[in-house]
Write a protein that holds these residues in place. Structure first.
Motif, PDB file in Angstrom:
ATOM      1  N   SER A   1     -14.866  -7.921   0.265  1.00  0.00           N
ATOM      2  CA  SER A   1     -15.047  -9.366   0.357  1.00  0.00           C
ATOM      3  C   SER A   1     -14.140 -10.088   0.007  1.00  0.00           C
ATOM      4  CB  SER A   1     -16.130  -9.771  -0.841  1.00  0.00           C
ATOM      5  OG  SER A   1     -15.663  -9.198  -2.034  1.00  0.00           O
ATOM      6  N   GLY A   2     -12.742  -9.763   0.176  1.00  0.00           N
ATOM      7  CA  GLY A   2     -11.447 -10.434  -0.060  1.00  0.00           C
ATOM      8  C   GLY A   2     -10.475  -9.831  -1.275  1.00  0.00           C
ATOM      9  N   TRP A   3     -11.130  -8.953  -2.015  1.00  0.00           N
ATOM     10  CA  TRP A   3     -10.255  -8.417  -3.174  1.00  0.00           C
ATOM     11  C   TRP A   3      -9.335  -7.390  -2.251  1.00  0.00           C
ATOM     12  CZ3 TRP A   3      -9.291  -8.646  -8.316  1.00  0.00           C
ATOM     13  CH2 TRP A   3      -8.811  -7.267  -8.747  1.00  0.00           C
ATOM     14  N   GLY A   4      -9.764  -6.747  -1.754  1.00  0.00           N
ATOM     15  CA  GLY A   4      -8.897  -5.833  -0.868  1.00  0.00           C
ATOM     16  C   GLY A   4      -7.891  -6.326  -0.205  1.00  0.00           C
ATOM     17  N   ALA A   5      -7.947  -7.475   0.579  1.00  0.00           N
ATOM     18  CA  ALA A   5      -6.746  -8.148   1.202  1.00  0.00           C
ATOM     19  C   ALA A   5      -5.935  -8.846   0.036  1.00  0.00           C
ATOM     20  CB  ALA A   5      -7.450  -9.219   1.939  1.00  0.00           C
ATOM     21  N   ASN A   6      -6.349  -9.297  -0.987  1.00  0.00           N
ATOM     22  CA  ASN A   6      -5.571  -9.667  -2.118  1.00  0.00           C
ATOM     23  C   ASN A   6      -4.710  -8.883  -2.741  1.00  0.00           C
ATOM     24  OD1 ASN A   6      -4.643 -11.285  -4.603  1.00  0.00           O
ATOM     25  ND2 ASN A   6      -5.905 -12.865  -3.659  1.00  0.00           N
ATOM     26  N   ARG A   7      -5.484  -7.740  -2.882  1.00  0.00           N
ATOM     27  CA  ARG A   7      -4.538  -6.763  -3.698  1.00  0.00           C
ATOM     28  C   ARG A   7      -3.512  -5.979  -2.864  1.00  0.00           C
ATOM     29  NH1 ARG A   7      -4.903  -8.244  -8.216  1.00  0.00           N
ATOM     30  NH2 ARG A   7      -3.962  -6.302  -9.046  1.00  0.00           N
ATOM     31  N   ALA A   8      -3.978  -5.823  -1.547  1.00  0.00           N
ATOM     32  CA  ALA A   8      -2.868  -5.478  -0.410  1.00  0.00           C
ATOM     33  C   ALA A   8      -1.642  -6.495  -0.456  1.00  0.00           C
ATOM     34  CB  ALA A   8      -3.512  -5.217   0.640  1.00  0.00           C
ATOM     35  N   ALA A   9      -1.952  -7.577  -0.590  1.00  0.00           N
ATOM     36  CA  ALA A   9      -0.959  -8.812  -0.434  1.00  0.00           C
ATOM     37  C   ALA A   9      -0.058  -8.838  -1.755  1.00  0.00           C
ATOM     38  CB  ALA A   9      -1.385 -10.059  -0.315  1.00  0.00           C
ATOM     39  N   VAL A  10      -0.596  -8.260  -2.818  1.00  0.00           N
ATOM     40  CA  VAL A  10      -0.073  -8.190  -4.232  1.00  0.00           C
ATOM     41  C   VAL A  10       1.070  -7.096  -4.488  1.00  0.00           C
ATOM     42  CG1 VAL A  10      -0.262  -7.625  -6.655  1.00  0.00           C
ATOM     43  CG2 VAL A  10      -1.584  -9.486  -5.638  1.00  0.00           C
ATOM     44  N   TYR A  11       0.548  -5.976  -3.587  1.00  0.00           N
ATOM     45  CA  TYR A  11       1.266  -4.732  -3.644  1.00  0.00           C
ATOM     46  C   TYR A  11       2.100  -4.583  -2.517  1.00  0.00           C
ATOM     47  CZ  TYR A  11      -1.569  -3.412  -7.645  1.00  0.00           C
ATOM     48  OH  TYR A  11      -2.381  -3.415  -8.759  1.00  0.00           O
ATOM     49  N   GLY A  12       1.849  -5.492  -1.466  1.00  0.00           N
ATOM     50  CA  GLY A  12       2.981  -5.399  -0.152  1.00  0.00           C
ATOM     51  C   GLY A  12       2.453  -4.396   0.880  1.00  0.00           C
ATOM     52  N   VAL A  13       1.349  -3.983   0.837  1.00  0.00           N
ATOM     53  CA  VAL A  13       0.877  -3.084   1.803  1.00  0.00           C
ATOM     54  C   VAL A  13      -0.310  -3.484   2.795  1.00  0.00           C
ATOM     55  CG1 VAL A  13       1.487  -1.089   0.040  1.00  0.00           C
ATOM     56  CG2 VAL A  13      -0.849  -1.977   0.326  1.00  0.00           C
ATOM     57  N   GLU A  14      -0.339  -2.682   3.794  1.00  0.00           N
ATOM     58  CA  GLU A  14      -1.573  -3.270   4.721  1.00  0.00           C
ATOM     59  C   GLU A  14      -2.875  -2.891   4.085  1.00  0.00           C
ATOM     60  OE1 GLU A  14      -0.978  -1.383   8.769  1.00  0.00           O
ATOM     61  OE2 GLU A  14       1.165  -1.542   8.340  1.00  0.00           O
ATOM     62  N   GLU A  15      -3.904  -3.724   4.472  1.00  0.00           N
ATOM     63  CA  GLU A  15      -4.977  -3.675   3.845  1.00  0.00           C
ATOM     64  C   GLU A  15      -5.671  -2.187   4.072  1.00  0.00           C
ATOM     65  OE1 GLU A  15      -9.518  -5.860   3.359  1.00  0.00           O
ATOM     66  OE2 GLU A  15      -7.904  -6.787   4.785  1.00  0.00           O
ATOM     67  N   GLU A  16      -5.560  -1.956   5.297  1.00  0.00           N
ATOM     68  CA  GLU A  16      -6.152  -0.541   5.756  1.00  0.00           C
ATOM     69  C   GLU A  16      -5.694   0.639   5.094  1.00  0.00           C
ATOM     70  OE1 GLU A  16      -3.584  -1.790   9.312  1.00  0.00           O
ATOM     71  OE2 GLU A  16      -5.008  -2.809   7.901  1.00  0.00           O
ATOM     72  N   LYS A  17      -4.553   0.379   4.455  1.00  0.00           N
ATOM     73  CA  LYS A  17      -3.641   1.442   3.895  1.00  0.00           C
ATOM     74  C   LYS A  17      -3.809   1.269   2.423  1.00  0.00           C
ATOM     75  CE  LYS A  17      -0.945   2.679   7.666  1.00  0.00           C
ATOM     76  NZ  LYS A  17       0.700   2.816   8.032  1.00  0.00           N
ATOM     77  N   LEU A  18      -4.578   0.492   1.805  1.00  0.00           N
ATOM     78  CA  LEU A  18      -4.591   0.393   0.419  1.00  0.00           C
ATOM     79  C   LEU A  18      -4.866   1.549  -0.395  1.00  0.00           C
ATOM     80  CD1 LEU A  18      -4.229  -1.839  -1.634  1.00  0.00           C
ATOM     81  CD2 LEU A  18      -6.563  -2.672  -1.325  1.00  0.00           C
TER      82      LEU A  18
ATOM     83  N   ASN B   1      -9.173  -1.286 -15.337  1.00  0.00           N
ATOM     84  CA  ASN B   1      -8.477  -2.377 -15.591  1.00  0.00           C
ATOM     85  C   ASN B   1      -9.224  -2.893 -16.929  1.00  0.00           C
ATOM     86  OD1 ASN B   1      -6.788  -3.402 -13.180  1.00  0.00           O
ATOM     87  ND2 ASN B   1      -8.785  -2.924 -12.363  1.00  0.00           N
ATOM     88  N   SER B   2     -10.135  -2.348 -17.416  1.00  0.00           N
ATOM     89  CA  SER B   2     -10.718  -2.719 -18.686  1.00  0.00           C
ATOM     90  C   SER B   2      -9.482  -2.121 -19.870  1.00  0.00           C
ATOM     91  CB  SER B   2     -12.054  -1.849 -19.214  1.00  0.00           C
ATOM     92  OG  SER B   2     -11.935  -0.331 -19.320  1.00  0.00           O
ATOM     93  N   VAL B   3      -8.680  -1.244 -19.602  1.00  0.00           N
ATOM     94  CA  VAL B   3      -7.738  -0.808 -20.560  1.00  0.00           C
ATOM     95  C   VAL B   3      -6.269  -1.020 -19.776  1.00  0.00           C
ATOM     96  CG1 VAL B   3      -9.123   0.667 -21.870  1.00  0.00           C
ATOM     97  CG2 VAL B   3      -7.973   1.371 -19.638  1.00  0.00           C
ATOM     98  N   PHE B   4      -6.179  -1.619 -18.878  1.00  0.00           N
ATOM     99  CA  PHE B   4      -4.828  -1.412 -18.100  1.00  0.00           C
ATOM    100  C   PHE B   4      -4.743  -2.794 -17.646  1.00  0.00           C
ATOM    101  CE2 PHE B   4      -2.500  -1.599 -14.078  1.00  0.00           C
ATOM    102  CZ  PHE B   4      -1.258  -0.944 -14.432  1.00  0.00           C
ATOM    103  N   ALA B   5      -3.417  -3.548 -18.100  1.00  0.00           N
ATOM    104  CA  ALA B   5      -3.182  -4.707 -17.642  1.00  0.00           C
ATOM    105  C   ALA B   5      -2.350  -5.005 -16.163  1.00  0.00           C
ATOM    106  CB  ALA B   5      -2.008  -5.299 -18.832  1.00  0.00           C
ATOM    107  N   GLY B   6      -3.086  -4.990 -15.215  1.00  0.00           N
ATOM    108  CA  GLY B   6      -2.710  -5.096 -13.788  1.00  0.00           C
ATOM    109  C   GLY B   6      -2.293  -6.682 -13.522  1.00  0.00           C
ATOM    110  N   PRO B   7      -1.479  -6.904 -12.561  1.00  0.00           N
ATOM    111  CA  PRO B   7      -1.257  -8.167 -12.184  1.00  0.00           C
ATOM    112  C   PRO B   7      -2.400  -9.092 -11.420  1.00  0.00           C
ATOM    113  CG  PRO B   7      -0.407  -6.621 -10.390  1.00  0.00           C
ATOM    114  CD  PRO B   7      -1.100  -5.764 -11.657  1.00  0.00           C
ATOM    115  N   ASN B   8      -2.349 -10.317 -11.801  1.00  0.00           N
ATOM    116  CA  ASN B   8      -3.198 -11.183 -11.039  1.00  0.00           C
ATOM    117  C   ASN B   8      -4.716 -10.870 -11.181  1.00  0.00           C
ATOM    118  OD1 ASN B   8      -0.934 -12.462 -10.374  1.00  0.00           O
ATOM    119  ND2 ASN B   8      -1.071 -11.892  -7.926  1.00  0.00           N
ATOM    120  N   ASN B   9      -5.215 -10.510 -12.120  1.00  0.00           N
ATOM    121  CA  ASN B   9      -6.753 -10.333 -12.438  1.00  0.00           C
ATOM    122  C   ASN B   9      -7.174 -10.491 -13.876  1.00  0.00           C
ATOM    123  OD1 ASN B   9      -5.652  -8.018 -13.510  1.00  0.00           O
ATOM    124  ND2 ASN B   9      -7.225  -6.457 -12.663  1.00  0.00           N
ATOM    125  N   VAL B  10      -6.822 -11.491 -14.380  1.00  0.00           N
ATOM    126  CA  VAL B  10      -6.972 -11.777 -15.747  1.00  0.00           C
ATOM    127  C   VAL B  10      -8.674 -12.055 -15.883  1.00  0.00           C
ATOM    128  CG1 VAL B  10      -6.653 -14.346 -15.438  1.00  0.00           C
ATOM    129  CG2 VAL B  10      -6.678 -13.238 -17.534  1.00  0.00           C
TER     130      VAL B  10
END
Length: 679
Positions: A611-628, A558-567
């Motif tokens: 600590s919560g980042w996984g759940a949030n990213r899973a929601a952003v990408y629309g996948v189950e957290e355990e399958k992230l 993410n230092s060189v890639f513009a991903g969503p919701n992580n400014v």
């Protein structure tokens, strides 16, 4: 209890008390009979501690087992003292059965003495008598005819013959004092042998206490610094001293400020006694013949102390080279290195050095033994170690050289000290494990001290070396004071730092409009500010050491890639990525390489994702957290999930030496994300 079991039990009891013998010092033996597997008849055997090992932790595999008839038959073919080293190879032809340890140089002493049980030990009290100027008279005065003086002779076959003759000619004797060396005792039973050993040791202790001068090292000339000032000065000096001691080969350090060391260095006579060097072969093989001693008062300005240490180090190297030239013969092994193993700083303490932490620690322990020996000898008489030529014969003995040649090749990071932030979990813990497995000493730094302690304990347990492999440091990297204290802990534990991994991090996944100022500040404080603070403080140490070094930033795709919701996260990682470039340019002149690793999708074992980042990213990408993790893998070119161990492998690749000419590089560990390709 079998004869070997009885021997091991006695060895453990003797080795458990440092008053009886130093670490890995001395050896014990027992004679008995066993069934010959070939003939079915009885055969007389001797079990004796083999080469290397420590009495306190001796195992059955550490015993050499020999046929006594064969060892005793060597007397008839002994070629004389000038060729006695040849007898060590002959011991191999006396071994019984398979396995067991290699016989040591002291095997003849045990086999030829006509006693069922023999102890050879290196107690401080005994060596004090053995190194006193009037050692023979003291031995007779203290023990009468119960203990016999043996003039100095290098360990070997002839010494075994000498002691065997003493045992035969002095039927009332329970043992002997070996000039410049130690003691030997014997007995018909294991209990009697142990009792006789302890009798000699405790009698010598009691005599020194009752008859010795109260201040054998002279009056106090410089009081030790107060504890906090002493710790601060030690941390300031240690990297400089470590760099000097590592001129020929990189060393790990150990710091000792025990009362006996500080008292010795506060007294008027310490320069004279230190210059005389150690005496017992076990001592100077680990401490070298003499230490380097700083000749300034404890309160001298730091800059003056550093300048003087550099001057004294140059002189020490010249003197050591001259010592080698004085005594080397055409067949002597090459000079191994001219740097000191022990550096003494009045008011501050002792810095000891070795190829790893255990070796450095043991070298310090041996010099403490030497101080105790000097105290005892000076209390009763005057300290007179064996002469320089004999020390050289021991230090550059071909048998010692052969032992060094048999040692395994050092691991790639041997002698290196690593500091890993965020080391209590995830990528940091995996990196700490990999660096330790490759030979580094590791400081596991984490805001969660309990987590850091758990990882450090795991690393120590894996190597069976307690704190000789890793320590834990609790540190919030956003705090300048805590970062400085963590670096001090690293320096005081190992002498300095060589390899820094800026891994501490966290992430909050929020859109631009949802990102608060606190969110922004927190992520930049931990990753941008924290990495800056750790790099700045460790750079001070790296520059003082003058040994080069590595700083590695665990940045992100993410230092060189513009991903969503992580400014905030992406901006902080971009800050880290540019710190790599800036510091590589600035620190290269000091031989310090600065590189980065850009991971992506490291879900398994990650503290950030848990600590919560996984759940949030899973929601952003629309996948189950355990399958992230699986989701991240499928969007890569290699279709493989990235694990903490893969990031740790990249850190090792950057720091192991194969990329010695690489700096300012960012290594992607993302299984292939085309949008994050560096360009």
């Amino acid at each position: 209890m079998t004869t070997p079991d009885e021997l091991l039990a006695r060895s453990h009891r003797l080795g458990a008390d440092p008053r009886n013998t130093n670490y890995a010092g001395g050896n014990t033996s027992a004679k008995g009979s066993a069934t010959d597997p070939v003939t079915g008849g009885d055969v007389e055997l001797m079990w004796v501690k083999g080469s290397g090992g420590d009495l306190g932790t001796l195992k059955a595999a550490g015993l050499a087992v020999l046929r006594l008839d064969r060892v005793r038959a060597l007397v008839d073919v002994y070629p004389g003292v000038e060729r006695e080293d040849e007898m060590v190879a002959a011991f191999d032809y006396c071994l019984h059965g398979r396995g067991g340890a290699a016989p040591s140089i002291d095997t003849a002493m045990h086999a030829l003495v006509d006693a069922a049980h023999v102890d050879h030990l290196h107690p401080d009290s005994g060596i004090a008598i053995a190194t006193a100027a009037d050692g023979p008279e003291l031995t007779e005065r203290i023990f009468g005819d119960r203990v016999v003086w043996v003039p100095w002779r290098r360990p070997g076959f002839q010494l075994g013959l000498d002691i065997a003759a003493i045992k035969k000619d002095h039927p009332r004797a329970i043992g002997c004092v070996l000039g410049g060396h130690g003691i030997t005792a014997w007995g018909a039973t294991s209990e009697e042998c142990e009792r006789n050993s302890l009798d000699i040791i405790r009698t010598a202790e009691a005599y020194i206490a009752a008859h010795g001068r109260p201040d054998p090292f002279g009056p106090v000339v410089h009081e030790p610094l107060p504890e906090e000032a002493r710790r601060r000065r030690a941390a300031e000096l240690f990297p400089v001293v470590r760099g000097l001691a590592g001129t020929d080969a990189r060393q790990v350090g150990h710091y000792t400020a025990t009362p006996e060391v500080l008292d010795f260095l506060s007294r008027a006579e310490h320069p004279r006694l230190a210059a005389l060097g150690t005496s017992c072969p076990d001592h100077f093989l680990r401490t070298k013949v003499a230490p380097l001693v700083l000749d300034l008062p404890p309160d001298a300005p730091l800059a003056d102390a550093v300048t003087r240490l550099r001057e004294l180090h140059a002189r020490y190297r010249d003197d050591y080279a001259a010592y080698y030239r004085r005594h080397a013969t055409p067949d002597s092994p090459p000079m191994r290195g001219a740097d000191p193993a022990i550096v003494l700083v009045p008011g501050v303490g002792m810095f000891s050095f070795g190829k790893d932490k255990q070796t450095a620690r043991v070298a310090g322990e041996f010099y403490v033994n030497a101080i105790n020996v000097m105290r005892g000898a000076e209390a009763l008489s005057s300290y007179r170690p064996i002469d320089e030529a004999e020390k050289f014969r021991i230090e550059y003995w071909e048998l010692e050289e052969a032992k060094l040649r048999r040692m395994p090749k050092p691991r790639p990071l041997a002698g290196r000290v690593a500091l890993v932030t965020g080391g209590g979990s995830g990528i940091g813990a995996a990196t700490a494990r990999r660096l330790a497995a490759e030979g580094a000493c590791v400081v596991v730094a984490d805001r969660d001290l309990a987590a850091a302690e758990k990882v450090a304990a795991e690393l120590g347990a894996a190597a069976h070396l307690r704190r000789d492999v890793a320590i834990a440091a609790g540190v919030d990297v956003t705090s300048e004071d805590q970062v400085q204290e963590a670096i001090r802990q690293a320096v005081l534990a190992f002498g300095g730092v060589d390899l820094v991994v800026n891994n501490a991090g966290l992430s909050l996944s929020r859109s631009l409009l949802e990102t608060t100022l606190d969110d922004w500040d927190l992520q930049h404080d931990v990753m941008a500010r924290g990495s800056f603070l750790v790099s700045r403080e460790t750079a001070r140490v790296l520059i003082d050491q003058d040994l080069g070094g590595d700083i590695v930033y665990i940045s992100s795709k993410n230092s060189v890639f513009a991903g969503p919701n992580n400014v905030a996260y992406g901006a902080a990682k971009a800050d880290q990525a540019h710190q790599v470039r800036l510091l590589a340019a600035e620190l290269g002149a000091h031989g310090i390489r600065v590189n980065g690793v850009n991971p992506d999708g490291v879900v398994r074992g990650s503290g950030i994702f848990a600590s919560g980042w996984g759940a949030n990213r899973a929601a952003v990408y629309g996948v189950e957290e355990e399958k992230l993790g699986e989701f991240y893998a499928q969007r890569t070119l290699l279709k493989k999930e990235v694990l903490p161990e893969h990031v740790a492998a990249a850190v090792f690749a950057l720091t192991s030496g194969d990329l010695s000419h690489t700096t300012g590089l960012h290594v992607p560990v993302d299984a292939g994300v085309a949008a994050a390709f560096l360009r």
